[in-house]
Design a protein around this motif. Structure first.
Motif, PDB file in Angstrom:
ATOM      1  N   PRO A  96       0.801  -1.227   0.000  1.00  0.00           N
ATOM      2  CA  PRO A  96       0.000   0.000   0.000  1.00  0.00           C
ATOM      3  C   PRO A  96       0.837   1.282   0.000  1.00  0.00           C
ATOM      4  O   PRO A  96       0.452   2.269  -0.607  1.00  0.00           O
ATOM      5  CB  PRO A  96      -0.825  -0.098   1.295  1.00  0.00           C
ATOM      6  CG  PRO A  96      -0.838  -1.539   1.641  1.00  0.00           C
ATOM      7  CD  PRO A  96       0.432  -2.128   1.100  1.00  0.00           C
ATOM      8  N   ASP A  97       1.989   1.269   0.657  1.00  0.00           N
ATOM      9  CA  ASP A  97       2.831   2.454   0.705  1.00  0.00           C
ATOM     10  C   ASP A  97       4.076   2.330  -0.176  1.00  0.00           C
ATOM     11  O   ASP A  97       5.003   3.127  -0.067  1.00  0.00           O
ATOM     12  CB  ASP A  97       3.227   2.784   2.142  1.00  0.00           C
ATOM     13  CG  ASP A  97       3.984   1.660   2.830  1.00  0.00           C
ATOM     14  OD1 ASP A  97       3.930   0.511   2.342  1.00  0.00           O
ATOM     15  OD2 ASP A  97       4.626   1.908   3.862  1.00  0.00           O
ATOM     16  N   GLY A  98       4.090   1.363  -1.078  1.00  0.00           N
ATOM     17  CA  GLY A  98       5.242   1.155  -1.946  1.00  0.00           C
ATOM     18  C   GLY A  98       5.545   2.356  -2.819  1.00  0.00           C
ATOM     19  O   GLY A  98       6.688   2.816  -2.897  1.00  0.00           O
ATOM     20  N   LEU A  99       4.522   2.882  -3.484  1.00  0.00           N
ATOM     21  CA  LEU A  99       4.717   4.049  -4.336  1.00  0.00           C
ATOM     22  C   LEU A  99       5.144   5.260  -3.519  1.00  0.00           C
ATOM     23  O   LEU A  99       6.018   6.029  -3.931  1.00  0.00           O
ATOM     24  CB  LEU A  99       3.440   4.355  -5.122  1.00  0.00           C
ATOM     25  CG  LEU A  99       3.515   5.536  -6.084  1.00  0.00           C
ATOM     26  CD1 LEU A  99       4.580   5.293  -7.147  1.00  0.00           C
ATOM     27  CD2 LEU A  99       2.159   5.755  -6.739  1.00  0.00           C
ATOM     28  N   GLU A 100       4.575   5.409  -2.346  1.00  0.00           N
ATOM     29  CA  GLU A 100       4.930   6.540  -1.484  1.00  0.00           C
ATOM     30  C   GLU A 100       6.391   6.454  -1.041  1.00  0.00           C
ATOM     31  O   GLU A 100       7.082   7.481  -0.970  1.00  0.00           O
ATOM     32  CB  GLU A 100       3.994   6.561  -0.265  1.00  0.00           C
ATOM     33  CG  GLU A 100       3.818   7.905   0.356  1.00  0.00           C
ATOM     34  CD  GLU A 100       3.389   9.004  -0.608  1.00  0.00           C
ATOM     35  OE1 GLU A 100       4.004  10.087  -0.522  1.00  0.00           O
ATOM     36  OE2 GLU A 100       2.489   8.815  -1.431  1.00  0.00           O
ATOM     37  N   LEU A 101       6.875   5.259  -0.781  1.00  0.00           N
ATOM     38  CA  LEU A 101       8.290   5.083  -0.424  1.00  0.00           C
ATOM     39  C   LEU A 101       9.200   5.479  -1.582  1.00  0.00           C
ATOM     40  O   LEU A 101      10.236   6.119  -1.376  1.00  0.00           O
ATOM     41  CB  LEU A 101       8.570   3.635  -0.022  1.00  0.00           C
ATOM     42  CG  LEU A 101       8.152   3.231   1.381  1.00  0.00           C
ATOM     43  CD1 LEU A 101       8.257   1.723   1.571  1.00  0.00           C
ATOM     44  CD2 LEU A 101       9.009   3.951   2.407  1.00  0.00           C
TER      45      LEU A 101
END
Length: 154
Positions: A96-101
């Protein structure tokens, strides 16, 4: 890559993931973990497992987001996993937070010197290629690469 070599790489990725997660590696769990990706007689199963375990290892061992851009996803043709780069990135983007990372890593990279930024050329090429791959969406990341010392004509 031939199947026996791919299987060794999957084992290594699985081991790295377990170490990054703080889990004691138990070889008896390996077969079950790989089976979740399909029939172990087929290469596609091993590619899915490699992508998944590599992405998990990158996610679990991520201390600084810029390392995703400079190391984990900085695929160059001389890397052994270059042919699986899109699969590994796809697996990472399932978090879920892969793109945000990745976005955070790019923001951190802006604070680096131009020479250090240029070291991430494999990542930038991966992002550019992604939009031309059938069945893959372009990443909602926009970046402009300029030559060091170049100024806008404003």
């Amino acid at each position: 890559m031939k199947l026996p070599e791919l299987k060794k790489r999957v084992w290594n990725a699985w081991t790295r993931f377990n170490q990054a997660s703080g889990v004691v590696t138990q070889p008896q769990n390996y077969v079950q973990d790989v089976k979740q990706f399909g029939d172990r007689r087929y290469k596609v199963t091993w590619i899915k497992a490699l992508a998944h375990f590599s992405a998990q290892a990158s996610y679990e061992s991520c201390l600084d987001a810029y390392m995703l851009v400079l190391n984990s996803f900085n695929f160059t043709p001389d890397r052994w996993d270059y042919e699986y780069r899109h699969d590994i990135l796809d697996a990472f983007l399932m978090y879920p937070d892969g793109l945000e990372l990745i976005k955070t890593g790019l923001e951190q990279l802006l604070e680096f010197t131009p020479q250090e930024q240029d070291e991430a050329h494999g990542f930038f090429e991966l992002v550019e290629e992604r939009g031309t791959q059938p069945g893959r969406n372009r990443l909602p990341i926009r970046f402009e690469r300029t030559l060091p010392g170049a100024y806008s004509a404003a």
